[in-house]
Design a protein around this motif. Structure first.
Motif, PDB file in Angstrom:
ATOM      1  N   ILE A  96      61.115  79.386  21.315  1.00 61.31           N
ATOM      2  CA  ILE A  96      60.933  78.041  20.765  1.00 61.31           C
ATOM      3  C   ILE A  96      60.730  77.060  21.910  1.00 61.31           C
ATOM      4  CG2 ILE A  96      62.052  76.200  19.454  1.00 61.31           C
ATOM      5  CD1 ILE A  96      63.541  78.550  17.944  1.00 61.31           C
ATOM      6  N   ASN A 125      66.882  80.818  20.486  1.00 66.79           N
ATOM      7  CA  ASN A 125      65.671  80.244  21.072  1.00 66.79           C
ATOM      8  C   ASN A 125      64.446  81.132  20.834  1.00 66.79           C
ATOM      9  OD1 ASN A 125      64.221  78.249  22.539  1.00 66.79           O
ATOM     10  ND2 ASN A 125      64.367  79.477  24.393  1.00 66.79           N
ATOM     11  N   ALA A 182      61.886  82.767  17.806  1.00 64.86           N
ATOM     12  CA  ALA A 182      61.519  82.656  16.397  1.00 64.86           C
ATOM     13  C   ALA A 182      60.317  83.527  16.079  1.00 64.86           C
ATOM     14  CB  ALA A 182      61.186  81.198  16.055  1.00 64.86           C
ATOM     15  N   THR A 238      56.693  84.099  14.519  1.00 61.84           N
ATOM     16  CA  THR A 238      55.528  83.231  14.394  1.00 61.84           C
ATOM     17  C   THR A 238      54.405  83.981  13.696  1.00 61.84           C
ATOM     18  OG1 THR A 238      54.448  83.871  16.458  1.00 61.84           O
ATOM     19  CG2 THR A 238      56.147  82.160  16.603  1.00 61.84           C
ATOM     20  N   LEU A 295      55.157  77.823  15.115  1.00 56.38           N
ATOM     21  CA  LEU A 295      56.366  78.435  14.574  1.00 56.38           C
ATOM     22  C   LEU A 295      56.323  78.426  13.058  1.00 56.38           C
ATOM     23  CD1 LEU A 295      59.079  76.868  16.884  1.00 56.38           C
ATOM     24  CD2 LEU A 295      58.080  79.142  17.037  1.00 56.38           C
TER      25      LEU A 295
END
Length: 119
Positions: free
Chosen positions: A97, A107, A109, A111, A118
């Motif tokens: 992130i 931190n 994620a 995608t 994101l």
């Protein structure tokens, strides 16, 4: 060098190569892909594609477990990690992130595969 931990726990690596004439400044973003990368992801303008490996990135990044990747200097000193602290299992792609942030689960994620987008 880009280094991955294999299913057996050993390390495999390849040299990251920039396109001719491209030099990344500190904190710049690039996509690292295998040499046969087909351009399938939309990239923001100015984001270079750097290659690692002649065809697939490190022989492929497994889909059956979360990634455990490292970026090392030519001397083998680890400069950055991704997933060492427990990356999630993502259906398409994962990214930090905050690219400059810590390598920790909070931190990272899932995608859609395009850097900076994101879910």
């Amino acid at each position: 060098r880009l280094v991955k931990r294999t299913a057996s726990g050993s390390l495999a690596s390849c040299e990251v190569m920039a396109p001719p004439g491209v030099v990344l400044p500190p904190r710049a973003v690039a996509l690292v892909a295998g040499g046969s990368y087909d351009g399938r992801y939309a990239l923001p303008a100015g984001v270079p594609v750097m290659t690692c490996g002649s065809t697939a990135l490190l022989g492929g990044i497994a889909n059956d477990r979360a990634p455990d990747l490292m970026l090392a200097d030519p001397g083998g000193h680890v400069l950055a990690t991704f997933g060492d602290a427990g990356a999630p299992m993502c259906p398409v792609a994962a990214e930090k992130i905050d690219p400059a942030g810590r390598d920790e689960a909070a931190n990272i994620a899932c995608t859609d595969g395009s850097p900076g987008v994101l879910r």
